[in-house]
Design an enzyme around this catalytic site. Structure first.
Site, short mmCIF file in Angstrom:
data_model
loop_
_atom_site.label_atom_id
_atom_site.label_comp_id
_atom_site.label_asym_id
_atom_site.label_seq_id
_atom_site.Cartn_x
_atom_site.Cartn_y
_atom_site.Cartn_z
CB SER A 186 -0.96 -0.05 1.19
OG SER A 186 -1.98 0.91 1.07
CG ASP A 363 -6.15 -4.39 -4.37
OD1 ASP A 363 -6.33 -3.44 -3.59
OD2 ASP A 363 -5.08 -5.00 -4.45
CG HIS A 395 -5.63 -2.56 0.23
ND1 HIS A 395 -4.79 -2.10 -0.76
CD2 HIS A 395 -5.21 -1.93 1.37
CE1 HIS A 395 -3.92 -1.25 -0.25
NE2 HIS A 395 -4.15 -1.13 1.04
#
Length: 404
Positions: A186, A363, A395
């Site tokens: 991320s 995601d 995610h």
């Protein structure tokens, strides 16, 4: 130096479901409880020992692990670090891997991934490290300030990135590492790429897991889903090369989610776009904070055992309610709509190293940026860009996310 937590650990509290329990949890939060909450997760690793007890490790183990604070050059600046070291180091071993968490998280989020990573390091005689970014997790919560003016976008981005990547470079020098393979998740993937752009000779390869800040605007990324998704991601999924059909499928799901965005998601998105830290919002509720975090923990870790969910909740609660610091970077890095002010897709072609993008098939990060980044690398003469889609993953991926 952080004092190791020795002896048996008390069990984590029940996740608060009522006001009184929330008050009790809030009162218990602090540095000592933060250390204990991380220690609970790390002691699940059979090769882990508190630093002062590493000599008791079974010599037959291919790897040993310990946690420590690595002091940086500035006073009271340190990075919380987990070191997983091969007990039979090889002179031909590849550079060590460094696992870097996302926004407002910590190294404890990867505790289920560490055994496979450590076993791989043991087999090749190398090392794996995981650390908390400066101002996040259990690293030093130092003041985060930006001197650039509001309309100086490039200056703001450069200052915010430097806060993180320069501290990572100091850590590398302190650890005596020549090169590293960076595995970032991320926002950690964004900073990993920013580090590689600034210190290209120190990175062997990049593995970017559901990276933030890649595509240009408009895109289909939905940060509000961090707080509202309930998908069980605790299993394993297979990784396959990304295809146009798969990317179209993911974007269609993201588009449908965006159209059905709830009032809660709209509120979260509004606060995000206005530069509020979600952790600042939680801290502002004071004694209600643990109750709010408990609702998130119960939803987010629905695939874990009851004990693991309690332990993760207590870990998250302690790092969330700690003093605000690096979290305030978000409005300088991401513009309204959660796209990067300086998208990586427009910068990544300068890299000459292997770069792998990995997304989940559910995601909430838009994978189109990764696909375009791989193409930009190819056009710049770097054919070592790859992109994979992991099935049954969002995610935060699955336990197989790091092995794509």
């Amino acid at each position: 130096m952080d004092t190791p937590v020795l002896g048996p650990l008390p069990p984590a509290r029940e996740i608060p479901a009522a006001f009184v329990a929330s008050v009790r949890s809030w009162w218990s939060v602090g540095e000592k409880q933060s250390a204990i909450s991380e220690e609970r997760l790390l002691r699940r690793l059979p090769f882990y020992r508190p630093q002062s007890l590493t000599s008791t490790l079974n010599n037959d183990s291919p790897v040993m692990a310990y946690s420590s604070r690595v002091n940086l050059e500035s006073p009271k600046h340190f990075l919380n670090t987990l070191s997983m070291i091969s007990t039979s180091p090889s002179p031909d071993a590849p550079p060590p891997a460094v696992v870097l968490h996302g926004y407002g998280a910590g190294l404890g989020f990867f505790y289920q991934n560490f055994p496979a990573l450590a076993n791989g390091a043991g087999r090749c005689g190398s090392s794996v490290y995981a650390l908390d970014w400066l101002g996040m997790g259990r690293s030093a919560r130092v003041p985060f300030t930006i001197k650039a003016k509001r309309d100086d976008v490039s200056g703001r981005v450069a200052e915010a990135e430097s806060f993180f990547v320069d501290s990572l470079e100091e850590w590398r020098r302190k650890m005596g590492l020549d090169k590293m393979t960076l595995i970032g998740h991320s926002l950690g993937a964004y900073f990993s790429t920013a580090y590689a752009l600034k210190y290209p000779t120190r990175v062997q390869k990049l593995i970017l897991l559901s990276p933030a800040g890649v595509p240009r605007d408009p895109n289909y990324s939905m940060p509000s889903r961090e707080m509202t998704d309930t998908r069980d991601e605790s299993g394993t999924g297979s990784a396959e090369p990304a295809t146009k059909a798969k990317l179209d499928q993911i974007r269609a799901e993201q588009n449908a989610e965006k159209k059905q965005e709830s009032k809660t998601r709209r509120l979260f998105t509004y606060l995000w776009e206005e530069g509020w830290s979600p952790f600042q919002v939680v801290r502002s509720t004071f004694i209600w904070g643990p109750l709010l975090i408990g609702k998130y923990s119960t939803r987010r870790f629905m695939g874990l055992s009851e004990e693991d969910t309690r332990d993760m909740h207590e870990y998250i609660m302690n790092i969330t309610l700690a003093k605000g610091s690096g979290e305030y970077c978000i409005s300088h890095i991401l513009a309204p709509g959660a796209h990067a002010r300086r998208p990586l897709v427009d910068r990544i072609s300068a890299l000459k190293i292997p770069v792998t993008f990995v997304y989940g098939d559910h995601d909430w990060m838009d994978p189109e940026g990764g696909s375009q980044a791989v193409e930009n690398l190819r056009q710049a003469g770097n054919g070592k860009g790859r992109m994979y889609i992991v099935s049954n993953a969002g995610h935060h991926g699955t336990r197989s996310f790091l092995y794509a």
